[in-house]
Design an enzyme around this catalytic site. Structure first.
Site, mmCIF file in Angstrom:
data_model
loop_
_atom_site.group_PDB
_atom_site.id
_atom_site.type_symbol
_atom_site.label_atom_id
_atom_site.label_comp_id
_atom_site.label_asym_id
_atom_site.label_seq_id
_atom_site.Cartn_x
_atom_site.Cartn_y
_atom_site.Cartn_z
ATOM 1 N N ALA A 263 3.960 -22.858 33.622
ATOM 2 C CA ALA A 263 2.573 -22.737 32.886
ATOM 3 C C ALA A 263 2.803 -21.677 31.816
ATOM 4 C CB ALA A 263 1.535 -22.775 33.838
ATOM 5 N N GLN B 100 1.016 -19.013 31.446
ATOM 6 C CA GLN B 100 1.145 -17.694 32.118
ATOM 7 C C GLN B 100 2.016 -17.637 33.205
ATOM 8 O OE1 GLN B 100 0.116 -14.697 30.968
ATOM 9 N NE2 GLN B 100 -0.694 -15.512 28.942
ATOM 10 N N SER B 101 2.939 -18.505 33.133
ATOM 11 C CA SER B 101 4.015 -18.239 34.599
ATOM 12 C C SER B 101 4.592 -16.935 34.826
ATOM 13 C CB SER B 101 5.027 -19.436 34.364
ATOM 14 O OG SER B 101 6.038 -18.978 35.364
ATOM 15 N N ASN B 102 4.333 -16.609 35.883
ATOM 16 C CA ASN B 102 5.012 -15.089 36.415
ATOM 17 C C ASN B 102 6.490 -15.491 36.662
ATOM 18 O OD1 ASN B 102 2.745 -13.489 36.360
ATOM 19 N ND2 ASN B 102 2.156 -14.955 38.174
ATOM 20 N N VAL C 66 8.377 -17.529 35.216
ATOM 21 C CA VAL C 66 9.186 -17.694 33.791
ATOM 22 C C VAL C 66 9.403 -16.168 33.288
ATOM 23 C CG1 VAL C 66 8.921 -18.127 31.395
ATOM 24 C CG2 VAL C 66 8.502 -19.996 33.109
#
Ligand SMILES: *Cc1c(COP(=O)(O)O)cnc(C)c1O
Length: 349
Positions: free
Chosen positions: A73, A75-77, A79
């Site tokens: 997503a 706001q993926s942590n 990633v």
């Protein structure tokens, strides 16, 4: 259980601290609440994905990869931490971000993890909500291969059996810390998303003959679906490490009562949990995962689920960069605190 036969690269500051939460414990008047600080794994603001990436990146290098591709997503942590791990190892990195949350807040679109992905040098590909993201991952991998690159593809959240080894290892670390502190563990509480953290802990504990229950609070889907996701991954991971004793279905505990309307959609209880832990302990949770899991723990304590003599360990899986994507939501006051009147954007501008 020996994990040394799996390739692994040191990326984490570990062991992460296991700390008591005196003021939250006192405030709630229930069990003794501890926190395992996996927000302090160190790599580019830390978080749980760093543990998975130790094994994923070990595998990538063993396979001769020169390019890492992953997805998540906006706001993926996961990633963000993957981009950091790739930078650290000198690998190129492409990330595919899905705009799946109907949040028009400009901070959500550009700040927090999105800002950090670009700072860390990742090549960002955007896709609209509802995109078949696994297919998009395969497609980007094929395009890179056609250009002569050697891509290593990492699924959502790094949650395949290789990444999940990171939490099998974390379970060993936690048991050893508890032993050193002479702390009897009665319950472990964790946010359950792509499931590698939850499944890895369950398998890691079982492999060491520990019967401490792991309670997952689902943050992305209904309890029965999440139960199936965790069980499937736990089974595959147990096979990977050669732990062949079957896991009872009751070993996977999932509750989805604190999910709210869906993945990354804020709830009042999440906002309250983030504020309480910040104000009582000076510890920052995140709005998408740990805030909802802590909302579950707080409510369960209030409902008398636990005895005062029991020790609960909350796994802080990180994610604070996401706070900056939810500025409007989080600057609202909670009912039992002095209201903080944030100036509106118009006033500021
Ligand atoms: C990804 C993530 C989780 C969930 O972990 P899974 O292994 O995907 O279930 C929890 N907390 C934070 C902060 C995360 O980034």
């Amino acid at each position: 259980m020996n994990l040394d036969r799996f390739p692994r690269i040191d990326l984490c500051h570990a062991p992460t601290p296991l700390e008591f939460m005196p003021r939250l414990t006192q405030h709630l008047g229930g069990p003794q609440i501890w926190i395992k600080r996996d927000d302090c794994t160190g790599m580019a603001l830390g978080g749980n994905k760093a543990r998975k990436l130790e094994f994923l990146m070990g595998d990538a290098l063993q396979q001769g990869a020169d390019h890492v591709v992953t997805l998540g997503a906006l706001q993926s942590n996961h990633v963000r931490q993957t981009a950091a791990a790739a930078a650290r190892l000198g690998l190129a990195c492409t990330v595919i971000l899905e705009h799946r949350h109907p949040n028009p807040d400009p901070d959500y679109l550009h700040n927090g993890n999105v800002l950090l992905d670009s700072l860390l040098g990742a090549d960002i590909v955007y896709r609209p909500g509802g995109t078949d993201m696994p297919a998009a991952l395969t497609q980007v991998g094929e395009q890179l291969r056609a250009k002569g690159r050697r891509p290593y593809l990492i699924p959502s959240g790094g949650s395949n059996p290789v990444g999940t080894l990171g939490y099998v290892k974390a379970a060993q670390e936690l048991l050893q810390q508890a032993q050193e502190k002479s702390l009897r563990l009665d319950h472990i509480v964790v946010a359950s998303g792509s499931a590698g953290t939850h499944a890895g802990l369950v398998v890691g504990l079982a492999a060491q003959a520990s019967t401490v229950p792991v309670q997952g609070f689902a943050v992305s889907q209904a309890a029965h679906l999440q139960h199936a996701r965790v069980s499937t991954l736990a089974l595959a991971t147990a096979q990977t490490i050669g732990h062949l004793t079957p896991l009872a279905p009751e070993a996977i505990r999932v509750n989805a009562d604190y999910l709210g309307a869906g993945y990354s959609i804020p709830t009042p209880a999440m906002v309250d949990a983030v504020q309480q832990v910040a104000r009582l302990e000076g510890i920052l949770l995140d709005p998408v995962y740990t805030g909802k899991a802590m909302a579950g723990l707080i409510d369960w304590v209030r409902r008398g689920h636990y005895r005062a003599t029991e020790n609960i360990v909350f796994i802080h899986t990180g994610g604070q960069a996401g706070l900056f994507g939810f500025c409007d939501t989080l600057s609202q006051s909670s009912p039992d605190h002095t209201p903080y009147m944030a100036p509106s954007r118009q006033e500021v501008l």
